[in-house]
Design a protein around this motif. Structure first.
Motif, mmCIF file in Angstrom:
data_model
loop_
_atom_site.group_PDB
_atom_site.id
_atom_site.type_symbol
_atom_site.label_atom_id
_atom_site.label_comp_id
_atom_site.label_asym_id
_atom_site.label_seq_id
_atom_site.Cartn_x
_atom_site.Cartn_y
_atom_site.Cartn_z
ATOM 1 N N VAL A 1 13.960 24.376 -2.422
ATOM 2 C CA VAL A 1 12.480 24.358 -1.888
ATOM 3 C C VAL A 1 12.174 25.689 -1.559
ATOM 4 O O VAL A 1 11.051 26.359 -1.869
ATOM 5 N N GLU A 2 12.956 26.266 -0.521
ATOM 6 C CA GLU A 2 12.645 27.496 0.238
ATOM 7 C C GLU A 2 12.547 28.688 -0.680
ATOM 8 O O GLU A 2 11.583 29.517 -0.780
ATOM 9 N N ARG A 3 13.509 28.874 -1.541
ATOM 10 C CA ARG A 3 13.333 29.820 -2.479
ATOM 11 C C ARG A 3 12.389 29.937 -3.548
ATOM 12 O O ARG A 3 11.392 30.704 -3.504
ATOM 13 N N PHE A 4 11.913 28.599 -4.049
ATOM 14 C CA PHE A 4 10.770 28.605 -4.655
ATOM 15 C C PHE A 4 9.216 28.742 -4.066
ATOM 16 O O PHE A 4 8.297 29.267 -4.466
ATOM 17 N N GLU A 5 9.392 28.327 -2.774
ATOM 18 C CA GLU A 5 8.133 28.538 -2.184
ATOM 19 C C GLU A 5 7.920 30.034 -1.740
ATOM 20 O O GLU A 5 6.688 30.529 -1.672
ATOM 21 N N ILE B 1 28.496 23.079 -5.031
ATOM 22 C CA ILE B 1 27.387 22.566 -5.233
ATOM 23 C C ILE B 1 26.393 23.298 -4.198
ATOM 24 O O ILE B 1 25.294 23.791 -4.264
ATOM 25 N N GLU B 2 27.254 23.451 -2.770
ATOM 26 C CA GLU B 2 26.228 23.933 -1.815
ATOM 27 C C GLU B 2 26.227 25.345 -2.054
ATOM 28 O O GLU B 2 25.170 25.890 -1.469
ATOM 29 N N THR B 3 27.056 25.994 -2.592
ATOM 30 C CA THR B 3 26.991 27.659 -2.620
ATOM 31 C C THR B 3 26.046 27.698 -3.850
ATOM 32 O O THR B 3 25.148 28.842 -3.542
ATOM 33 N N ILE B 4 25.790 27.054 -4.772
ATOM 34 C CA ILE B 4 24.745 27.327 -5.988
ATOM 35 C C ILE B 4 23.491 26.897 -5.382
ATOM 36 O O ILE B 4 22.293 27.358 -5.905
ATOM 37 N N ALA B 5 23.192 25.797 -4.594
ATOM 38 C CA ALA B 5 22.158 24.955 -4.261
ATOM 39 C C ALA B 5 21.071 25.838 -3.908
ATOM 40 O O ALA B 5 19.799 25.832 -4.112
ATOM 41 N N PRO B 6 21.258 27.195 -2.865
ATOM 42 C CA PRO B 6 19.976 27.906 -2.491
ATOM 43 C C PRO B 6 19.292 28.378 -3.601
ATOM 44 O O PRO B 6 17.959 28.825 -3.398
ATOM 45 N N VAL B 7 19.848 28.915 -4.704
ATOM 46 C CA VAL B 7 19.061 29.364 -5.867
ATOM 47 C C VAL B 7 18.226 28.378 -6.244
ATOM 48 O O VAL B 7 17.110 28.832 -6.916
ATOM 49 N N ASP B 8 18.361 27.135 -6.284
ATOM 50 C CA ASP B 8 17.400 26.062 -6.672
ATOM 51 C C ASP B 8 16.693 25.389 -5.446
ATOM 52 O O ASP B 8 15.937 24.509 -5.497
#
Length: 472
Positions: A101-105, A92-99
């Motif tokens: 807040v920081e990525r979308f901002e 989960i933690e490996t995939i989470a950065p793709v989803d």
């Protein structure tokens, strides 16, 4: 109170909402995304991702004790259940950065980490911010449904939202619900060392082709899972660390209880009535364009749109909404080409119509092509010969495919593409595939469709005979 005006306001940061946010903002729209819980939604945090990670741990344990046919000494695995859960959370933690807040901002989306609710037909409030938008997307997904079984409120029980946080391996896991979630978790846990009983009120895997489901259930029973069908839970009690489920088929006692009887859409906190958005227990009432039938400014995608509840459907919906919302192009959803998979071992995959559905719809026009795994060379080499493919064909085109066996979820892709694009069986038959691969099973199924036309046709034999007589 802060106020924002924007082009698009998305309520829900799961698969559908995130796909629309990323697409819309990169195409030039102003986008506000509201998510009051975890980015990535159910799929990343409680569903597809953690369940497949736990299934992978179970497969590894199973392989260690089933190597004799390959000349590998079998050993009883020592399972660290807590470490298996560490694997789940690492995934989960490996995939989470793709989803995140920081990525979308970073893409330009304004993310507000609050739950949203409608306060008018054109406004949503999230915390101390009011958002006025030209278009709203309801993408709040669904959560586990826990039926009001007498005693459940006093009993410790798990759902897919908290089972992955359990660190102590259940001695005896009772699963209420014989659908995909229940059966996947049942097999994962029996392979990790738990005793497992599945209690189903009707028919286990009842939405699948019964012939294919029977193959899966045979394997699961062989692995030691007790499956009880036609046993509606009447009451539940807990005493001395033991949980007992009373059913017409008898009482079943275990150490832990997993509720896996279905899903309910997350709309209760949205105040949809204030926005004039018609809805029912199934979700927002939408047309084929996914637009609310009663408020043209509101769309719904994914589980909350009232149809198939799969992550990939939410992503598919996102594309439809973007075409309609940003470009004003006509775009409508269809469901005949949507595949789905139950990730048991063997896997069970489906796209389009099952055999029973196809017979009901097409009658005598239907032809069914079949091919077994045990005649595929790669399956033989890997000792994975349990399985079958069935392709439902009408006028030379596939209208459905059912696959049970190793890598069925990968194999179904060819048929999903064929149905989505209206391809004929000849497109599959003409495809050259590498040898030896399981994907040859797909081509052999197509061959089964053409074989009687080629090898049992008197016309073909006469033509060949004529050509042979006259060829120099």
């Amino acid at each position: 109170m802060n106020r924002i005006k924007t082009d698009v306001c998305i309520v829900g940061g799961g698969s559908g909402g995130l796909s629309i946010a990323a697409g819309a903002v990169q195409m030039g729209a102003d986008v506000v995304l509201l998510e009051g819980h975890k980015m990535g939604g159910d799929c990343l945090n409680y569903g597809c991702v953690p369940s497949k990670a736990l299934i992978a741990a179970g497969k590894q344990a199973y392989a260690m004790n089933h190597g004799a046919q390959y000349g590998v000494k079998e050993v009883k695995p020592t399972v660290d259940y807590a470490a298996a859960k560490d694997h789940v959370h690492n995934v989960i933690e490996t995939i989470a950065p793709v989803d995140s807040v920081e990525r979308f901002e970073g893409l330009g989306v304004k993310v507000i980490q609050e739950f949203g609710r409608f306060i008018s037909k054109t406004e949503v409030q999230a915390g101390d911010t009011v958002i006025e938008a030209r278009r709203f997307i309801v993408a709040t997904g669904s959560g586990p449904f826990v039926p009001p079984i007498p005693g459940i409120e006093k009993t410790t029980h798990y759902t897919n939202e908290n089972i992955f946080d359990l660190r102590e391996r259940p001695d005896h896991l009772i699963v209420i619900g014989g659908g995909p979630i229940g059966m996947e978790m049942a097999q994962a846990h029996v392979r990790l060392g738990s005793k497992v009983t599945v209690i189903e009120g009707a028919k286990t895997m009842g939405k699948d082709d019964p012939e294919m489901a029977a193959i899966v259930l045979e394997r699961m029973r062989a692995e030691g899972i007790e499956i009880v069908e036609g046993a509606q839970a009447e009451s539940i009690s807990e005493k001395g660390g033991k949980i007992t489920v009373k059913t017409p088929a008898g009482n079943f006692t275990g150490s832990h209880l997993l509720m896996a009887v279905g899903r309910k859409v997350n709309i209760d906190q949205l105040d949809l009535d204030v926005a004039g958005v018609d809805h029912d227990r199934g979700g927002v009432k939408v047309g084929a364009n996914l637009k609310s039938v009663s408020n043209s400014k509101v769309y719904a995608v994914g589980d909350v749109a009232g149809g198939m509840q799969f992550t990939h459907v939410a992503g598919y919906h996102a594309g439809i909404v973007i075409r309609s919302m940003l470009f004003g192009l006509p775009a409508k959803q269809r469901t005949d080409h949507i595949p789905w998979v139950t990730y048991t071992d063997p896997e069970l995959a489906q796209v389009g119509l099952t055999e029973a559905q196809a017979r009901e719809k097409h009658g005598d026009k239907l032809e069914v092509a079949r091919f077994p795994y045990h005649e595929n060379d790669r399956a033989i080499a890997e000792g994975k010969t349990t399985g079958l493919i069935k392709v439902m064909i009408v006028k030379g085109k596939p209208v459905g495919a059912s696959i049970v066996g190793a890598q069925a979820g990968e194999m179904i892709a060819m048929w999903a593409m064929a149905i989505a694009n209206g391809l004929k069986m000849s497109a599959v038959a003409n495809t050259v595939l590498p040898y030896p691969t399981l994907s040859e099973i797909n081509k052999r199924a197509a061959g089964q469709y053409f074989s009687p036309r080629l090898f049992e046709s008197n016309t073909v034999k006469r033509v060949v005979g004529f050509v042979q007589r006259w060829l120099p």
